[in-house]
Design a protein around this motif. Sequence first.
Motif, PDB file in Angstrom:
ATOM      1  N   VAL A 175       0.472  -4.942  -4.605  1.00  0.00           N
ATOM      2  CA  VAL A 175       0.907  -3.998  -3.556  1.00  0.00           C
ATOM      3  C   VAL A 175       2.428  -4.081  -3.392  1.00  0.00           C
ATOM      4  O   VAL A 175       3.110  -3.059  -3.281  1.00  0.00           O
ATOM      5  CB  VAL A 175       0.183  -4.297  -2.219  1.00  0.00           C
ATOM      6  CG1 VAL A 175       0.689  -3.383  -1.121  1.00  0.00           C
ATOM      7  CG2 VAL A 175      -1.318  -4.162  -2.380  1.00  0.00           C
ATOM      8  N   LEU A 176       2.953  -5.298  -3.424  1.00  0.00           N
ATOM      9  CA  LEU A 176       4.402  -5.442  -3.248  1.00  0.00           C
ATOM     10  C   LEU A 176       5.153  -4.807  -4.420  1.00  0.00           C
ATOM     11  O   LEU A 176       6.215  -4.199  -4.240  1.00  0.00           O
ATOM     12  CB  LEU A 176       4.794  -6.909  -3.072  1.00  0.00           C
ATOM     13  CG  LEU A 176       4.172  -7.620  -1.854  1.00  0.00           C
ATOM     14  CD1 LEU A 176       4.827  -8.979  -1.631  1.00  0.00           C
ATOM     15  CD2 LEU A 176       4.276  -6.801  -0.580  1.00  0.00           C
ATOM     16  N   GLU A 177       4.548  -4.903  -5.612  1.00  0.00           N
ATOM     17  CA  GLU A 177       5.173  -4.258  -6.777  1.00  0.00           C
ATOM     18  C   GLU A 177       5.170  -2.744  -6.598  1.00  0.00           C
ATOM     19  O   GLU A 177       6.132  -2.052  -6.903  1.00  0.00           O
ATOM     20  CB  GLU A 177       4.414  -4.632  -8.050  1.00  0.00           C
ATOM     21  CG  GLU A 177       4.988  -5.891  -8.692  1.00  0.00           C
ATOM     22  CD  GLU A 177       4.097  -6.445  -9.783  1.00  0.00           C
ATOM     23  OE1 GLU A 177       4.208  -7.631 -10.049  1.00  0.00           O
ATOM     24  OE2 GLU A 177       3.263  -5.680 -10.329  1.00  0.00           O
ATOM     25  N   GLU A 178       4.048  -2.239  -6.083  1.00  0.00           N
ATOM     26  CA  GLU A 178       3.922  -0.792  -5.859  1.00  0.00           C
ATOM     27  C   GLU A 178       4.975  -0.317  -4.840  1.00  0.00           C
ATOM     28  O   GLU A 178       5.553   0.761  -4.991  1.00  0.00           O
ATOM     29  CB  GLU A 178       2.504  -0.527  -5.323  1.00  0.00           C
ATOM     30  CG  GLU A 178       2.116   0.923  -5.279  1.00  0.00           C
ATOM     31  CD  GLU A 178       0.735   1.078  -4.630  1.00  0.00           C
ATOM     32  OE1 GLU A 178      -0.065   0.111  -4.592  1.00  0.00           O
ATOM     33  OE2 GLU A 178       0.462   2.189  -4.132  1.00  0.00           O
ATOM     34  N   ILE A 179       5.231  -1.131  -3.844  1.00  0.00           N
ATOM     35  CA  ILE A 179       6.203  -0.740  -2.812  1.00  0.00           C
ATOM     36  C   ILE A 179       7.619  -0.729  -3.391  1.00  0.00           C
ATOM     37  O   ILE A 179       8.449   0.091  -3.004  1.00  0.00           O
ATOM     38  CB  ILE A 179       6.087  -1.679  -1.590  1.00  0.00           C
ATOM     39  CG1 ILE A 179       4.781  -1.353  -0.869  1.00  0.00           C
ATOM     40  CG2 ILE A 179       7.265  -1.536  -0.626  1.00  0.00           C
ATOM     41  CD1 ILE A 179       4.391  -2.298   0.209  1.00  0.00           C
ATOM     42  N   GLY A 180       7.887  -1.614  -4.330  1.00  0.00           N
ATOM     43  CA  GLY A 180       9.213  -1.624  -4.964  1.00  0.00           C
ATOM     44  C   GLY A 180      10.247  -2.281  -4.077  1.00  0.00           C
ATOM     45  O   GLY A 180       9.901  -3.014  -3.142  1.00  0.00           O
ATOM     46  N   VAL A 240       8.102  -7.991   0.920  1.00  0.00           N
ATOM     47  CA  VAL A 240       8.813  -7.801  -0.348  1.00  0.00           C
ATOM     48  C   VAL A 240      10.067  -8.671  -0.359  1.00  0.00           C
ATOM     49  O   VAL A 240      10.367  -9.375  -1.316  1.00  0.00           O
ATOM     50  CB  VAL A 240       9.209  -6.313  -0.562  1.00  0.00           C
ATOM     51  CG1 VAL A 240      10.140  -6.165  -1.754  1.00  0.00           C
ATOM     52  CG2 VAL A 240       7.978  -5.441  -0.727  1.00  0.00           C
ATOM     53  N   HIS A 241      10.771  -8.651   0.772  1.00  0.00           N
ATOM     54  CA  HIS A 241      12.028  -9.391   0.839  1.00  0.00           C
ATOM     55  C   HIS A 241      11.830 -10.889   0.940  1.00  0.00           C
ATOM     56  O   HIS A 241      12.758 -11.655   0.717  1.00  0.00           O
ATOM     57  CB  HIS A 241      12.852  -8.895   2.034  1.00  0.00           C
ATOM     58  CG  HIS A 241      13.454  -7.553   1.792  1.00  0.00           C
ATOM     59  ND1 HIS A 241      13.462  -6.557   2.726  1.00  0.00           N
ATOM     60  CD2 HIS A 241      14.054  -7.048   0.698  1.00  0.00           C
ATOM     61  CE1 HIS A 241      14.065  -5.496   2.214  1.00  0.00           C
ATOM     62  NE2 HIS A 241      14.422  -5.775   0.997  1.00  0.00           N
TER      63      HIS A 241
END
Length: 502
Positions: A175-180, A240-241
Amino acid sequence: MRYPISRREFLKDTALAAAALSTSGLDLLASPSKSLERIGPPKKVIVLGAGLAGLSAAYELTQAGHEVTVLEAQTRPGGRVLTLRDPFSDGLHAEVGAIHIPDTHNLTLKYVQLFHLPLNPPLPHKLAWVEYLREKRMVYREDVEKPEHPFELTPEEEELGHWGLWGKYFMPKEVLEEIGDPSAPDWSVQSVKNYDEMTYTDFLRDQGLSSEAIALLTGSFLWGDGPESVSALTVLRDSVHLQGAKNWYEIRGGNDLLPRAFAEHLKDRIRYGSPVTRIEREEREVRAIFRQAGTHHRLAGDYLICAIPFSVLRHIEVIPPFSPEKRRAVEELPYFSAARVSLQSRTRFWQEEQGLMGFALTDLPIEAVYHMTRHQPGPRGILQSYSGGPQARGICALTESERVSFVLEQMEKVFPGMREHFEGGVSKCWDEDPWARGASSWYKPGQMSELWPHIARPEGRVHFAGDHTSAWIRWMQGALESGNRAAREVNEAAAQEEVRAA
Ligand SMILES: Cc1cc2nc3c(=O)[nH]c(=O)nc-3n(C[C@H](O)[C@H](O)[C@H](O)COP(=O)(O)OP(=O)(O)OC[C@H]3O[C@@H](n4cnc5c(N)ncnc54)[C@H](O)[C@@H]3O)c2cc1C
């Protein structure tokens, strides 16, 4: 049984801290981003607010040769970076705003290094921490079997354990990859709108977590008005951060040393005790109307950087008004209620007698507990509660002495012995602070898609900074990043204006 943190260990920690920046690889992590270079004529810039956003914008613009004046309502710099030294004994202090600097926060570390501020070393993992959930107190110790928790988890959830659940569901890799990268200039909320439209509870449920596991993970949840109120994307964007953050630091001597270092460079370019009450926008200039010593003053500039929270901006007159989209964002952006109650203890009994680091997560109104004096010499210590949303508002509805007594009563359940060692306490309710009116912005389901595109967008000669205008909301890194961005915008606007005039 005693679990002493010996003086030798304390000194070792302190020596490590002094070397932390150069030995731990933080040198490499601190952002090498270049200072601002002026590309057009020098301009007069007014900055509203001497929080980290306003200070970093003013610092960069001044370094580049622009003429900057910062108008600050209070008589100190730093805004929500607030280190309390009163009313504690023995020179102790406690943070009531920003505490942690994750090692991924390269811009914060860049300024920490620039001003030669020493960092405390990260928390050691050898001391135990406490959870207090459903009236059960559980101590998690590295070398001891995990305590039984009062939740009926599925076998798979049980197998994963608490930290496994956190890793898998709070930071789900795919999911975090999808969010970018939400801080990339071309990041678009529209492509991940589905996560904005659901609450965080819905997101966890969609991931397959049982309601018992959700209750376990969100017993203490410091976002919005709880996991059922907040857009899942708000929390995921933050995750993500935080990916890859291994160590969390604080500035030795107090985090307020960072804003103070900026202020020392800016000196009399900051006008304290100058609350801005009106912004007047014209085609060729912009003016700030502010109060000082009971009278109104007017300051004109070429550009204005508005680095105050929207919760405060919505009470300031703007003539002519901003665009309808900006007005809507300013009016509707919600702000998180946070209450922190710091209790001074005669000894650090939790550490010395019980081997506890002083950190706890609870589903009591006090929510989380932090040990604020870990890096400060003893024997006294400060434990602090950190509550959010409705729990914070409940505490803040009490009088000051009631707040302290209430938190003491709760803290006694989590750290038995607190009452016996208690010497005094003090509270900070961020909703009550007239220059913050809340701790930090957040988004209800659907709000990020609607409001985010308009939050940082300039309005004529007015540019916007503040952690709320950055993808790192409620982080010093966000404030600094937004200050840098607004400074760049003004620098570029000045150059473009010159080209148009030629
Ligand atoms: C409880 C809490 C916990 C936090 N924890 C962390 C953490 O662990 N790590 C981390 O990195 N960050 C943390 N933060 C977030 C961090 O403190 C903020 O992101 C950052 O300080 C925001 O800086 P800013 O400049 O955007 O805004 P602010 O700090 O709010 O600065 C705005 C400034 O504008 C001034 N002002 C307001 N109105 C006016 C007016 N009308 N005229 C003139 N001046 C005005 C204010 O006095 C203030 O100085 C936390 C914050 C809180 C409240």
